[in-house]
Each structure stands twice: as C-alpha cells, then as structure tokens.
Design a protein around this motif. Structure first.
Motif, PDB file in Angstrom:
ATOM      1  N   GLU A  15       0.845  -1.188   0.000  1.00  0.00           N
ATOM      2  CA  GLU A  15       0.000   0.000   0.000  1.00  0.00           C
ATOM      3  C   GLU A  15       0.881   1.238   0.000  1.00  0.00           C
ATOM      4  OE1 GLU A  15      -2.987   0.080   3.016  1.00  0.00           O
ATOM      5  OE2 GLU A  15      -3.482  -2.038   2.736  1.00  0.00           O
ATOM      6  N   LEU A  16       0.419   2.264  -0.699  1.00  0.00           N
ATOM      7  CA  LEU A  16       1.133   3.536  -0.790  1.00  0.00           C
ATOM      8  C   LEU A  16       0.155   4.647  -0.458  1.00  0.00           C
ATOM      9  CD1 LEU A  16       3.509   5.384  -1.846  1.00  0.00           C
ATOM     10  CD2 LEU A  16       2.298   5.335  -4.025  1.00  0.00           C
ATOM     11  N   LEU A  17       0.573   5.560   0.389  1.00  0.00           N
ATOM     12  CA  LEU A  17      -0.235   6.726   0.710  1.00  0.00           C
ATOM     13  C   LEU A  17       0.668   7.948   0.645  1.00  0.00           C
ATOM     14  CD1 LEU A  17      -2.857   8.057   1.611  1.00  0.00           C
ATOM     15  CD2 LEU A  17      -2.223   7.564   3.960  1.00  0.00           C
ATOM     16  N   LEU A  18       0.286   8.895  -0.181  1.00  0.00           N
ATOM     17  CA  LEU A  18       1.072  10.105  -0.377  1.00  0.00           C
ATOM     18  C   LEU A  18       0.163  11.301  -0.134  1.00  0.00           C
ATOM     19  CD1 LEU A  18       3.763  11.345  -1.376  1.00  0.00           C
ATOM     20  CD2 LEU A  18       2.832  11.186  -3.684  1.00  0.00           C
ATOM     21  N   ASN A  19       0.541  12.167   0.801  1.00  0.00           N
ATOM     22  CA  ASN A  19      -0.225  13.374   1.105  1.00  0.00           C
ATOM     23  C   ASN A  19       0.604  14.585   0.710  1.00  0.00           C
ATOM     24  OD1 ASN A  19      -2.423  12.011   2.284  1.00  0.00           O
ATOM     25  ND2 ASN A  19      -1.301  11.817   4.185  1.00  0.00           N
ATOM     26  N   ILE A  20       0.045  15.414  -0.146  1.00  0.00           N
ATOM     27  CA  ILE A  20       0.728  16.625  -0.603  1.00  0.00           C
ATOM     28  C   ILE A  20      -0.095  17.819  -0.137  1.00  0.00           C
ATOM     29  CG2 ILE A  20       1.520  17.905  -2.624  1.00  0.00           C
ATOM     30  CD1 ILE A  20       1.635  15.151  -4.065  1.00  0.00           C
ATOM     31  N   MET A  21       0.558  18.748   0.561  1.00  0.00           N
ATOM     32  CA  MET A  21      -0.115  19.935   1.064  1.00  0.00           C
ATOM     33  C   MET A  21       0.647  21.171   0.589  1.00  0.00           C
ATOM     34  SD  MET A  21      -1.087  18.679   4.862  1.00  0.00           S
ATOM     35  CE  MET A  21      -1.140  16.923   5.089  1.00  0.00           C
ATOM     36  N   PRO A  22       0.353  21.637  -0.635  1.00  0.00           N
ATOM     37  CA  PRO A  22       1.103  22.766  -1.174  1.00  0.00           C
ATOM     38  C   PRO A  22       0.776  24.104  -0.503  1.00  0.00           C
ATOM     39  CG  PRO A  22      -0.649  22.141  -2.674  1.00  0.00           C
ATOM     40  CD  PRO A  22      -0.635  21.133  -1.568  1.00  0.00           C
ATOM     41  N   ILE A  30      -3.048  10.762  -2.449  1.00  0.00           N
ATOM     42  CA  ILE A  30      -2.930   9.729  -3.473  1.00  0.00           C
ATOM     43  C   ILE A  30      -2.686   8.409  -2.747  1.00  0.00           C
ATOM     44  CG2 ILE A  30      -1.661   8.927  -5.500  1.00  0.00           C
ATOM     45  CD1 ILE A  30      -0.689  11.870  -5.802  1.00  0.00           C
ATOM     46  N   SER A  31      -3.465   7.403  -3.074  1.00  0.00           N
ATOM     47  CA  SER A  31      -3.261   6.103  -2.448  1.00  0.00           C
ATOM     48  C   SER A  31      -3.313   5.015  -3.511  1.00  0.00           C
ATOM     49  CB  SER A  31      -4.315   5.835  -1.370  1.00  0.00           C
ATOM     50  OG  SER A  31      -5.611   5.827  -1.924  1.00  0.00           O
ATOM     51  N   GLY A  32      -2.492   4.009  -3.304  1.00  0.00           N
ATOM     52  CA  GLY A  32      -2.433   2.900  -4.243  1.00  0.00           C
ATOM     53  C   GLY A  32      -2.301   1.582  -3.519  1.00  0.00           C
ATOM     54  N   GLU A  33      -2.798   0.534  -4.149  1.00  0.00           N
ATOM     55  CA  GLU A  33      -2.702  -0.823  -3.610  1.00  0.00           C
ATOM     56  C   GLU A  33      -2.171  -1.734  -4.707  1.00  0.00           C
ATOM     57  OE1 GLU A  33      -6.414  -2.144  -1.731  1.00  0.00           O
ATOM     58  OE2 GLU A  33      -7.047  -0.065  -1.905  1.00  0.00           O
ATOM     59  N   HIS A  34      -1.204  -2.555  -4.362  1.00  0.00           N
ATOM     60  CA  HIS A  34      -0.634  -3.521  -5.302  1.00  0.00           C
ATOM     61  C   HIS A  34      -0.784  -4.912  -4.703  1.00  0.00           C
ATOM     62  CE1 HIS A  34       2.882  -6.032  -6.586  1.00  0.00           C
ATOM     63  NE2 HIS A  34       2.327  -5.757  -7.752  1.00  0.00           N
ATOM     64  N   TYR A  35      -1.325  -5.823  -5.498  1.00  0.00           N
ATOM     65  CA  TYR A  35      -1.488  -7.208  -5.073  1.00  0.00           C
ATOM     66  C   TYR A  35      -0.734  -8.108  -6.047  1.00  0.00           C
ATOM     67  CZ  TYR A  35      -5.313  -5.258  -2.373  1.00  0.00           C
ATOM     68  OH  TYR A  35      -6.054  -4.508  -1.499  1.00  0.00           O
ATOM     69  N   ARG A  36       0.022  -9.045  -5.506  1.00  0.00           N
ATOM     70  CA  ARG A  36       0.746 -10.020  -6.318  1.00  0.00           C
ATOM     71  C   ARG A  36       0.426 -11.399  -5.756  1.00  0.00           C
ATOM     72  NH1 ARG A  36       5.810 -10.545  -9.284  1.00  0.00           N
ATOM     73  NH2 ARG A  36       6.766 -12.551  -8.824  1.00  0.00           N
ATOM     74  N   ASN A  37      -0.168 -12.230  -6.584  1.00  0.00           N
ATOM     75  CA  ASN A  37      -0.561 -13.575  -6.170  1.00  0.00           C
ATOM     76  C   ASN A  37       0.074 -14.599  -7.092  1.00  0.00           C
ATOM     77  OD1 ASN A  37      -2.379 -12.722  -4.092  1.00  0.00           O
ATOM     78  ND2 ASN A  37      -3.770 -12.101  -5.712  1.00  0.00           N
ATOM     79  N   LEU A  39      -0.275 -17.828  -8.956  1.00  0.00           N
ATOM     80  CA  LEU A  39      -1.360 -18.678  -9.437  1.00  0.00           C
ATOM     81  C   LEU A  39      -0.938 -20.133  -9.496  1.00  0.00           C
ATOM     82  CD1 LEU A  39      -2.568 -16.395 -12.333  1.00  0.00           C
ATOM     83  CD2 LEU A  39      -3.338 -16.423  -9.959  1.00  0.00           C
ATOM     84  N   SER A  40       0.249 -20.367  -9.990  1.00  0.00           N
ATOM     85  CA  SER A  40       0.853 -21.693 -10.018  1.00  0.00           C
ATOM     86  C   SER A  40       2.359 -21.479  -9.980  1.00  0.00           C
ATOM     87  CB  SER A  40       0.413 -22.484 -11.257  1.00  0.00           C
ATOM     88  OG  SER A  40       0.842 -21.823 -12.425  1.00  0.00           O
ATOM     89  N   SER A  41       3.100 -22.514 -10.046  1.00  0.00           N
ATOM     90  CA  SER A  41       4.549 -22.404  -9.921  1.00  0.00           C
ATOM     91  C   SER A  41       5.129 -21.422 -10.938  1.00  0.00           C
ATOM     92  CB  SER A  41       5.181 -23.784 -10.099  1.00  0.00           C
ATOM     93  OG  SER A  41       6.576 -23.688  -9.949  1.00  0.00           O
ATOM     94  N   HIS A  42       5.669 -20.329 -10.436  1.00  0.00           N
ATOM     95  CA  HIS A  42       6.332 -19.292 -11.231  1.00  0.00           C
ATOM     96  C   HIS A  42       5.392 -18.554 -12.186  1.00  0.00           C
ATOM     97  CE1 HIS A  42      10.110 -20.573  -9.565  1.00  0.00           C
ATOM     98  NE2 HIS A  42       9.852 -21.815  -9.943  1.00  0.00           N
ATOM     99  N   GLN A  43       4.096 -18.545 -11.904  1.00  0.00           N
ATOM    100  CA  GLN A  43       3.125 -17.748 -12.651  1.00  0.00           C
ATOM    101  C   GLN A  43       2.431 -16.833 -11.662  1.00  0.00           C
ATOM    102  OE1 GLN A  43       0.571 -20.566 -14.631  1.00  0.00           O
ATOM    103  NE2 GLN A  43       1.743 -20.371 -16.520  1.00  0.00           N
ATOM    104  N   PHE A  44       2.513 -15.526 -11.927  1.00  0.00           N
ATOM    105  CA  PHE A  44       2.015 -14.539 -10.987  1.00  0.00           C
ATOM    106  C   PHE A  44       0.978 -13.643 -11.640  1.00  0.00           C
ATOM    107  CE2 PHE A  44       6.286 -15.670  -9.746  1.00  0.00           C
ATOM    108  CZ  PHE A  44       6.139 -15.928  -8.396  1.00  0.00           C
ATOM    109  N   LYS A  45       0.090 -13.105 -10.813  1.00  0.00           N
ATOM    110  CA  LYS A  45      -0.905 -12.130 -11.244  1.00  0.00           C
ATOM    111  C   LYS A  45      -0.687 -10.882 -10.414  1.00  0.00           C
ATOM    112  CE  LYS A  45      -4.925 -10.656 -12.946  1.00  0.00           C
ATOM    113  NZ  LYS A  45      -5.275 -10.490 -14.317  1.00  0.00           N
ATOM    114  N   ASN A  46      -0.485  -9.727 -11.081  1.00  0.00           N
ATOM    115  CA  ASN A  46      -0.287  -8.445 -10.412  1.00  0.00           C
ATOM    116  C   ASN A  46      -1.468  -7.533 -10.711  1.00  0.00           C
ATOM    117  OD1 ASN A  46       2.515  -8.508  -9.247  1.00  0.00           O
ATOM    118  ND2 ASN A  46       2.922  -9.155 -11.340  1.00  0.00           N
TER     119      ASN A  46
END
Length: 107
Positions: A15-22, A30-37, A39-46
């Motif tokens: 997870e990423l959270l970025l707060n900008i106060m100019p 700004i917030s982001g979420e990254h998931y990496r799973n 699926l099988s041996s050496h096969q990934f889903k991002n």
C-alpha cells in the motif's frame, strides 16, 4: 533473485499513501494498492489500484472535496490456469471507477 525461489514472494500486498499539502487551504491525497498472487509455480498475477482525493478548505467551517476511486477502472480480477488435464478459471468483480464530490460544513 539469483534463480532462488523465495516463498514470501508468492503473495504480497503493498500500500502507498502520499499526502501533498502545497498550501494550508489545499490537500492532495494519493493512495495505491498492489497485489501479487502466485497462481501456479512461477506464474504470478499483479493488480494495481489507484485512488486520489483533492481537498480545498476556504475557511475553518467549509471543506470542499473531490475523490476519484479506481482511476485505472479495473473492473475484474480474473485469471485462468492450465495443467496437463484441467483448467481453472477465477473471476472477481471489483468496484468500478467512482467520482464523489462533497461539501462539509462545521460548527
């Protein structure tokens, strides 16, 4: 990593959270979420989801904001895995892109 399998890389969530106060009247989140799973041996889903929110405070009593969720409009999380005899398919519906505009008044 040097062809060495690390089991902890199979399923990750970041997870990423970025707060900008100019200025004291403006905020940008700004917030982001990254998931990496694995699926099988050496096969990934991002999957990467990104949200943002802009806030304007003209005075102490009034706050105007606009938030945009799922900027990339990822509607589904799906994958299919195959082996010699069978296949497996999975599909999950995700929230669509949403825009919310709000006004807050305080006493």
């Amino acid at each position: 990593m040097n062809d060495i399998y690390a089991s902890w890389l199979g399923n990750m969530e970041n997870e990423l959270l970025l707060n900008i106060m100019p200025h004291k009247k403006w905020e940008w989140h700004i917030s982001g979420e990254h998931y990496r799973n694995e699926l099988s041996s050496h096969q990934f889903k991002n999957v990467f989801l990104l949200d943002t929110k802009l806030i304007f405070k003209p005075n102490k009593r009034l706050e105007l904001s606009a938030s945009l969720s799922n900027i990339f409009n990822q509607r589904t999380y799906n994958y299919t895995t195959y082996n010699q005899l069978t296949s497996f398919e999975s599909q999950r519906w995700l929230r669509g892109r949403e825009l919310l505009i709000s006004i807050s008044l305080r006493k």
